[in-house]
Design an enzyme around this catalytic site. Structure first.
Site, PDB file in Angstrom:
ATOM      1  N   TYR A  72     -38.847 111.390  28.893  1.00 28.17           N
ATOM      2  CA  TYR A  72     -40.441 110.946  28.653  1.00 28.17           C
ATOM      3  C   TYR A  72     -41.350 111.892  29.730  1.00 28.17           C
ATOM      4  O   TYR A  72     -42.530 112.122  29.531  1.00 28.17           O
ATOM      5  CB  TYR A  72     -40.958 109.647  28.722  1.00 28.17           C
ATOM      6  N   HIS A 100     -28.981 107.801  26.799  1.00 26.45           N
ATOM      7  CA  HIS A 100     -30.010 107.984  25.977  1.00 26.45           C
ATOM      8  C   HIS A 100     -29.441 108.471  24.540  1.00 26.45           C
ATOM      9  O   HIS A 100     -29.780 107.920  23.639  1.00 26.45           O
ATOM     10  CB  HIS A 100     -30.879 109.022  26.165  1.00 26.45           C
ATOM     11  N   SER A 119     -39.277 102.253  18.298  1.00 26.04           N
ATOM     12  CA  SER A 119     -40.216 102.797  17.282  1.00 26.04           C
ATOM     13  C   SER A 119     -40.583 101.728  16.434  1.00 26.04           C
ATOM     14  O   SER A 119     -40.235 101.754  15.096  1.00 26.04           O
ATOM     15  CB  SER A 119     -39.648 104.123  16.632  1.00 26.04           C
ATOM     16  N   PRO A 120     -40.610 100.694  17.051  1.00 26.11           N
ATOM     17  CA  PRO A 120     -40.719  99.331  16.049  1.00 26.11           C
ATOM     18  C   PRO A 120     -41.878  99.327  14.925  1.00 26.11           C
ATOM     19  O   PRO A 120     -41.847  98.606  13.988  1.00 26.11           O
ATOM     20  CB  PRO A 120     -40.751  98.091  16.952  1.00 26.11           C
ATOM     21  N   PHE A 162     -46.970 104.348  11.996  1.00 28.98           N
ATOM     22  CA  PHE A 162     -47.074 104.112  10.686  1.00 28.98           C
ATOM     23  C   PHE A 162     -47.509 102.857  10.009  1.00 28.98           C
ATOM     24  O   PHE A 162     -48.430 102.562   9.461  1.00 28.98           O
ATOM     25  CB  PHE A 162     -45.941 104.759   9.558  1.00 28.98           C
TER      26      PHE A 162
END
Ligand SMILES: NC(=O)c1ccc[n+]([C@@H]2O[C@H](COP(=O)([O-])OP(=O)(O)OC[C@H]3O[C@@H](n4cnc5c(N)ncnc54)[C@H](OP(=O)(O)O)[C@@H]3O)[C@@H](O)[C@H]2O)c1
Length: 329
Positions: free
Chosen positions: A56, A128, A207-208, A213
């Site tokens: 990141y 990762h 990315s829950p 979106f």
């Protein structure tokens, strides 16, 4: 905030954590002050799990430095998770960064992470991505050594499949698996969740919110700047975008009947999948953080869960990654 256990080695965290990736990459520019304010607000509201990675900071350490600065005076009260697994010195190609989980590289990256975070131990060290060139036994063994040395507390894996999870766990207990999981992305339900449950491993859905979106705050792919990955994410492309938006409108209507936002519905749905699940929604805003964390107090009924299933029986339209970087289990 309720507390949940991840794995059988003693790791406990607030039921909703915070992902910090978006503070330095993936969704356009972030600002350091906003990132630090969001992390501090999270802590005030009971969040204890903070998720960062070498990746990141794109090789600069910037994300871990931000997290380290924000948490320095409360270090002992929080759980910092970071990740290794890429060769950040090699140029990024169309397939992303090259993988590197060789033991000497794991050690080098861990020392860098400790320096960037300004701490002398990492709570959870994740691989990762699985590196096909390095046996997982060597990876788990190296992290086991780092745990014995006191530099790391718990072993984590990300995007590992059932066989790799079992092999790693046989060498050193895996405390947590992190993989994409949401109302939109359901692939882990078939083979991965049953294995982590059998082995007593905790599960952290990343990315829950389906990369945003599932908050409903979306626009078509062409309207995002180039440094925002939603400009190329398949779920935002014409055709898929409209179908996914229809589902969001239906989920929003369901959320409204409960007096909650669609974002909170998405997080509450994950929490309802089991008490071994701790989602890590990402945000750069203290206000949005507060909205997200309030999902820990939402209870969904069996009827609510059935309605979600009816709206999205198989998840989103469109793939979560381009073929070249799709993790294979
Ligand atoms: N292991 C892996 O390979 C992997 C891969 C991806 C992510 N992760 C981890 O998972 C974490 C979370 O995933 P993610 O950040 O990709 O996606 P996410 O949590 O599904 O969604 C993040 C997006 O949602 C927006 N958002 C969040 N809360 C909102 C709200 N209440 N209202 C409106 N918009 C909202 C954020 O925008 P703002 O920032 O503007 O609020 C951001 O654009 C990451 O930070 C990272 O730590 C891990």
């Amino acid at each position: 905030m309720p507390v949940r256990a991840l794995g059988g080695q003693g790791l406990t965290v607030g039921a909703i954590g915070l992902g910090t990736m978006g503070m330095t990459m993936a969704y356009g520019a972030g600002d350091e002050a906003g990132g630090i304010a969001t992390i501090r607000r999270a802590y005030e509201l009971g969040v204890t799990l903070f998720d960062t990675a070498e990746l990141y900071g794109l090789g600069t350490g910037s994300n871990e430095q931000l997290v380290g600065r924000a948490l320095r005076d409360i270090r002992g009260d929080v759980v910092i998770a970071t990740k290794f697994g890429f060769d950040m010195s090699a140029p990024q190609n169309a397939d992303g960064y090259a993988l590197n989980s060789r033991p000497e590289h794991i050690r080098e990256v861990t020392e860098n992470s400790l320096r960037h975070l300004g701490t002398d131990y990492v709570d959870v060290l994740y691989q990762h991505r699985v590196d096909p060139d390095v046996p997982i036994e060597d990876v788990a063994g190296t992290i086991g050594e780092l745990i014995a040395e006191g530099k790391v507390r718990y072993l984590g894996l990300s995007e590992a499949g059932p066989e790799v999870i079992r092999r790693a766990h046989a060498v050193h207990p895996v405390s947590v698996l992190q993989t994409e999981y949401s109302v939109f992305e359901r692939a882990v339900e078939a083979d991965v969740l049953p294995v982590v449950r059998e082995l007593g491993i905790g599960f952290v859905p990343y990315s829950p919110l389906g990369r945003g979106f599932l908050t409903g705050a979306v626009k078509p792919a062409a309207e995002y700047p180039a440094d925002d990955m939603r400009s190329w994410d398949d779920r935002w492309q014409p055709g898929n975008y409209e179908r996914n938006l229809t589902a969001i409108r239906e989920l929003t209507a369901l959320a409204a009947t409960k007096g909650i936002s669609v974002t909170q519905l998405a997080l509450a749905w994950l929490l309802a999948q089991g008490d071994d699940v701790v989602p890590i929604p990402g945000t750069r805003s203290p206000q949005r953080l507060a909205e997200n964390v309030a999902a820990a107090d939402v209870t969904l009924t069996p009827q609510d869960l059935a309605r979600v299933q009816e709206i999205l029986p198989k998840g989103a339209a469109g793939s979560r990654y381009p073929e070249a970087i799709m993790p294979s289990w």
